[in-house]
Design a protein around this motif. Structure first.
Motif, short mmCIF file in Angstrom:
data_model
loop_
_atom_site.label_atom_id
_atom_site.label_comp_id
_atom_site.label_asym_id
_atom_site.label_seq_id
_atom_site.Cartn_x
_atom_site.Cartn_y
_atom_site.Cartn_z
N SER A 131 38.91 51.51 52.61
CA SER A 131 39.66 51.92 53.48
C SER A 131 40.57 53.01 53.01
O SER A 131 40.99 54.16 53.48
CB SER A 131 40.84 50.98 54.02
OG SER A 131 41.30 50.16 53.15
N ILE A 132 41.04 52.85 51.65
CA ILE A 132 41.80 53.76 51.00
C ILE A 132 41.11 55.04 50.84
O ILE A 132 41.52 56.09 51.09
CB ILE A 132 42.47 53.21 49.76
CG1 ILE A 132 43.49 52.11 49.97
CG2 ILE A 132 43.16 54.58 48.99
CD1 ILE A 132 43.93 51.58 48.74
N ILE A 133 39.59 54.79 50.38
CA ILE A 133 38.84 56.18 49.87
C ILE A 133 38.62 56.89 51.19
O ILE A 133 38.67 57.92 51.39
CB ILE A 133 37.69 55.75 49.45
CG1 ILE A 133 37.87 55.26 47.98
CG2 ILE A 133 36.46 56.81 49.38
CD1 ILE A 133 36.74 54.64 47.29
N TRP A 134 38.33 56.23 52.37
CA TRP A 134 38.04 56.58 53.64
C TRP A 134 39.25 57.44 54.24
O TRP A 134 39.31 58.53 54.61
CB TRP A 134 37.67 55.60 54.70
CG TRP A 134 37.37 56.13 56.29
CD1 TRP A 134 38.27 56.25 57.04
CD2 TRP A 134 36.34 56.98 56.54
NE1 TRP A 134 37.62 56.77 58.17
CE2 TRP A 134 36.38 57.12 57.72
CE3 TRP A 134 34.95 57.11 56.03
CZ2 TRP A 134 35.66 57.78 58.55
CZ3 TRP A 134 34.03 57.88 56.90
CH2 TRP A 134 34.23 58.42 58.20
N ILE A 135 40.35 56.71 54.18
CA ILE A 135 41.62 57.31 54.72
C ILE A 135 42.15 58.50 54.07
O ILE A 135 42.52 59.60 54.76
CB ILE A 135 42.65 56.27 54.88
CG1 ILE A 135 42.36 55.29 56.02
CG2 ILE A 135 44.07 56.78 55.05
CD1 ILE A 135 43.31 53.95 55.98
N LEU A 136 42.02 58.43 52.73
CA LEU A 136 42.76 59.52 51.68
C LEU A 136 41.71 60.66 51.43
O LEU A 136 42.27 61.81 51.52
CB LEU A 136 43.20 58.93 50.57
CG LEU A 136 44.65 57.90 50.89
CD1 LEU A 136 45.09 57.42 49.48
CD2 LEU A 136 45.60 58.48 51.64
N ILE A 137 40.48 60.26 51.53
CA ILE A 137 39.55 61.40 51.00
C ILE A 137 38.65 61.56 51.96
O ILE A 137 38.37 62.77 52.59
CB ILE A 137 38.85 60.91 49.59
CG1 ILE A 137 39.94 60.76 48.55
CG2 ILE A 137 37.88 62.05 49.19
CD1 ILE A 137 39.56 59.95 47.39
N PRO A 191 38.86 56.96 62.96
CA PRO A 191 39.89 55.93 62.98
C PRO A 191 41.51 56.45 62.21
O PRO A 191 42.34 56.34 62.75
CB PRO A 191 39.30 54.95 61.98
CG PRO A 191 37.97 54.99 62.29
CD PRO A 191 37.66 56.47 62.40
N ASN A 192 41.21 57.22 61.16
CA ASN A 192 42.42 57.65 60.58
C ASN A 192 43.10 58.76 61.39
O ASN A 192 44.47 58.59 61.46
CB ASN A 192 42.31 58.12 59.15
CG ASN A 192 43.39 58.62 58.38
OD1 ASN A 192 44.34 57.79 58.34
ND2 ASN A 192 43.54 59.81 57.83
#
Length: 295
Positions: free
Chosen positions: A191-197, A220-221
């Protein structure tokens, strides 16, 4: 159900996770609001074109009195929303990791009751995180934004409601993701990789190369950020029904990007779309845990 909810509350308050996640939530929400508040005082120079004045007039305000503090609020709140999402991941995936899920399911009348209790408990915690996030983002905004750019009371209450709603939905999204993934580490890192990058790069690339401006409004983000960010974009006439036909799509998208909601249609549309994402994951996690082996 009351006893199950009490049990879920005890599981949260007797661990370090809730306040351990709350610390970076407060710090990042405050710092991002402070940073964006400092640069949005010069928002007219930052935007630097007649498009900004046209967008301001379309929203019914003079460009010199645009509530630029909404930009600081949106960015402070949106970065903070990462942590209630992680808290939600711990709801079920954390129990599988600690081998306590067996006790949880065996002491409840059935798994539906256990998962319902988790949902209700984490809705409450999502609201708590939302109030804290909005509070510290507001503090950072008030400290740095000059008085002409401070939003009026109507915007503050709107931001509070949108921020709490976004935090609740982010928490439920995390619960569903953790339930599906069945791994705290896997779900959190992904989730962090998807959201931030990943999603940010995808939205930028598709806009720059493909001219697709709406992609952030459905992923989503982007939809999570749009619940709060689109309020600022709408205030500047760059989202919702106030977008004038005379303003080119590039200027509109850049204003949405500055507000933290690239591609957002409106705040309520973002909320509905992200709610659909959250329910898709939550429903999938619910179904997956009805027959999952816990031994």
């Amino acid at each position: 159900m009351g006893n199950l909810i009490k049990a879920e509350m005890r599981k949260i308050v007797t661990t370090k996770s809730w306040w351990g996640l709350l610390i970076p939530t407060v710090v990042l929400a405050l710092l991002f609001a402070l940073g964006w508040g400092a640069i949005t005082n010069d928002i007219n120079d930052y935007l630097g074109s007649s498009d900004a004045r046209e967008l301001g007039r379309a929203a019914g305000v003079e460009v010199t009195t645009l509530p630029v503090g909404l930009l600081a609020l949106a960015h402070g709140i949106n970065i903070g929303l990462l942590f209630p999402l992680i808290l939600g991941i711990l709801a079920i995936a954390g129990e599988y990791g600690k081998k306590t899920i067996t006790t949880t399911f065996l002491t409840a009348p059935n798994r539906v009751s256990a998962l319902t209790a988790k949902m209700l408990t984490y809705i409450l915690w999502g609201a708590i995180y939302g109030v804290v996030i909005v509070g510290f983002a507001s503090l950072g905004t008030v400290i740095t934004v000059d008085s002409p750019g401070i939003p009026d009371a109507g915007y503050w209450f709107g931001i509070l409601g949108a921020g709490v709603l976004a935090s609740i939905l982010a928490t439920l999204f995390g619960v569903g993701l953790g339930a599906l993934w069945n791994s705290t580490t896997g779900a959190t890192v992904t989730s962090i990789i998807w959201i931030l990058i990943v999603e940010n790069l995808l939205v930028l690339v598709m806009w720059g190369w493909g001219g697709i401006s709406w992609l952030g409004g459905v992923l989503p983000n982007g939809t999570l950020n749009g619940i709060v960010g689109a309020i600022g974009a709408e205030a500047f006439g760059a989202a919702g029904t106030a977008v004038p036909d005379a303003i080119d799509d590039e200027a509109v998208w850049l204003m949405q990007f500055t507000a933290g909601a690239p591609g957002a249609f409106s705040w309520w549309a973002s909320a509905l779309i992200f709610f659909a994402w959250a329910m898709l994951l939550f429903g999938g996690g619910w179904a997956a845990n009805q027959k999952r082996d816990i031994t």
